[in-house]
Design an enzyme around this catalytic site. Structure first.
Site, mmCIF file in Angstrom:
data_model
loop_
_atom_site.group_PDB
_atom_site.id
_atom_site.type_symbol
_atom_site.label_atom_id
_atom_site.label_comp_id
_atom_site.label_asym_id
_atom_site.label_seq_id
_atom_site.Cartn_x
_atom_site.Cartn_y
_atom_site.Cartn_z
ATOM 1 N N HIS A 97 0.859 -1.186 0.000
ATOM 2 C CA HIS A 97 0.000 0.000 0.000
ATOM 3 C C HIS A 97 0.894 1.234 0.000
ATOM 4 C CE1 HIS A 97 -3.759 -2.115 1.893
ATOM 5 N NE2 HIS A 97 -3.240 -2.809 0.891
ATOM 6 N N GLU A 99 1.174 3.779 1.997
ATOM 7 C CA GLU A 99 1.809 4.113 3.276
ATOM 8 C C GLU A 99 2.933 3.135 3.624
ATOM 9 O OE1 GLU A 99 -2.563 5.346 3.553
ATOM 10 O OE2 GLU A 99 -1.443 3.628 2.814
ATOM 11 N N CYS A 125 -5.484 2.061 6.092
ATOM 12 C CA CYS A 125 -6.201 0.843 6.479
ATOM 13 C C CYS A 125 -5.617 0.329 7.794
ATOM 14 C CB CYS A 125 -6.077 -0.210 5.383
ATOM 15 S SG CYS A 125 -4.413 -0.915 5.238
ATOM 16 N N CYS A 128 -1.870 -0.577 7.494
ATOM 17 C CA CYS A 128 -1.000 0.598 7.408
ATOM 18 C C CYS A 128 -1.018 1.389 8.710
ATOM 19 C CB CYS A 128 -1.424 1.473 6.238
ATOM 20 S SG CYS A 128 -1.160 0.680 4.621
#
Length: 195
Positions: A97, A99, A125, A128
């Protein structure tokens, strides 16, 4: 016209059940206060830097099939020092992802995350969020919330960053959080993403 006593009681019970609480003299339940947009210590220059950095995160997001982007902003300088996008479709690695990729870049650059904030196009999320807490970033700012992503039909774990931070038992402390930063730029990335 007179009503038998049983009919009168039935009428009164039915009317009382249908009447709004305020009409019966009972106060309405208090409105739920909306959480603050900026929680924690966000000096004005840092707020401005985060707001100015969101377009850079959006640019990163537009490079990705799944349009999620993030940048790292220095607290003292207000400068964007690194950026990343979601690369799960390229690598096949479900942890890539934006991040997570940004944290990996920050480590490779030997940056002190205590002195940086992450600016993300969407609320991190749960995965993360955990990584950002372990990484001890100073703050997290995001545009589109997890709740909004879900409303657009984008599958998510229905857990906010703030909830993850609140549930954390890490001794690292909680980062400052800013929500709804430039949703005028971020919401369009997700509004029509799902068929």
């Amino acid at each position: 016209m007179t009503f038998p006593e049983a009919s009168r009681r039935h009428f009164l019970r039915t009317a009382a059940a249908a009447a709004p609480l305020a009409a019966l003299g009972t106060p309405a339940p208090p409105a739920i206060a909306e959480p603050q947009r900026w929680s924690g210590d966000w000096p004005a220059p840092l707020r401005n830097a985060v707001t100015r950095a969101m377009p850079a995160a959006v640019d990163r997001a537009r490079e990705a099939r799944w349009p999620f982007g993030a940048v790292l902003v220095g607290v003292s300088s207000g400068a964007v020092v690194a950026g990343a996008r979601n690369t799960t479709d390229v690598s096949g690695d479900p942890t890539e992802h934006a991040e997570m990729n940004l944290l990996r870049k920050a480590v490779a650059m030997d940056l002190d995350l205590h002195t940086h904030v992450v600016v993300s196009t969407a609320e991190p999320c749960a995965m993360c969020a955990g990584a950002l807490l372990w990484g001890e970033v100073r703050g997290v700012a995001y545009g589109t919330s997890v709740a909004e992503l879900i409303s657009y039909g984008i599958p998510q774990v229905d857990l906010s960053f703030t909830d993850v931070a609140r549930l954390s038992r890490l001794k690292t402390g909680r980062p400052i959080v800013a929500r709804d930063v430039r949703p005028d730029l971020t919401d369009p990335l997700y509004r029509d993403l799902m068929p």
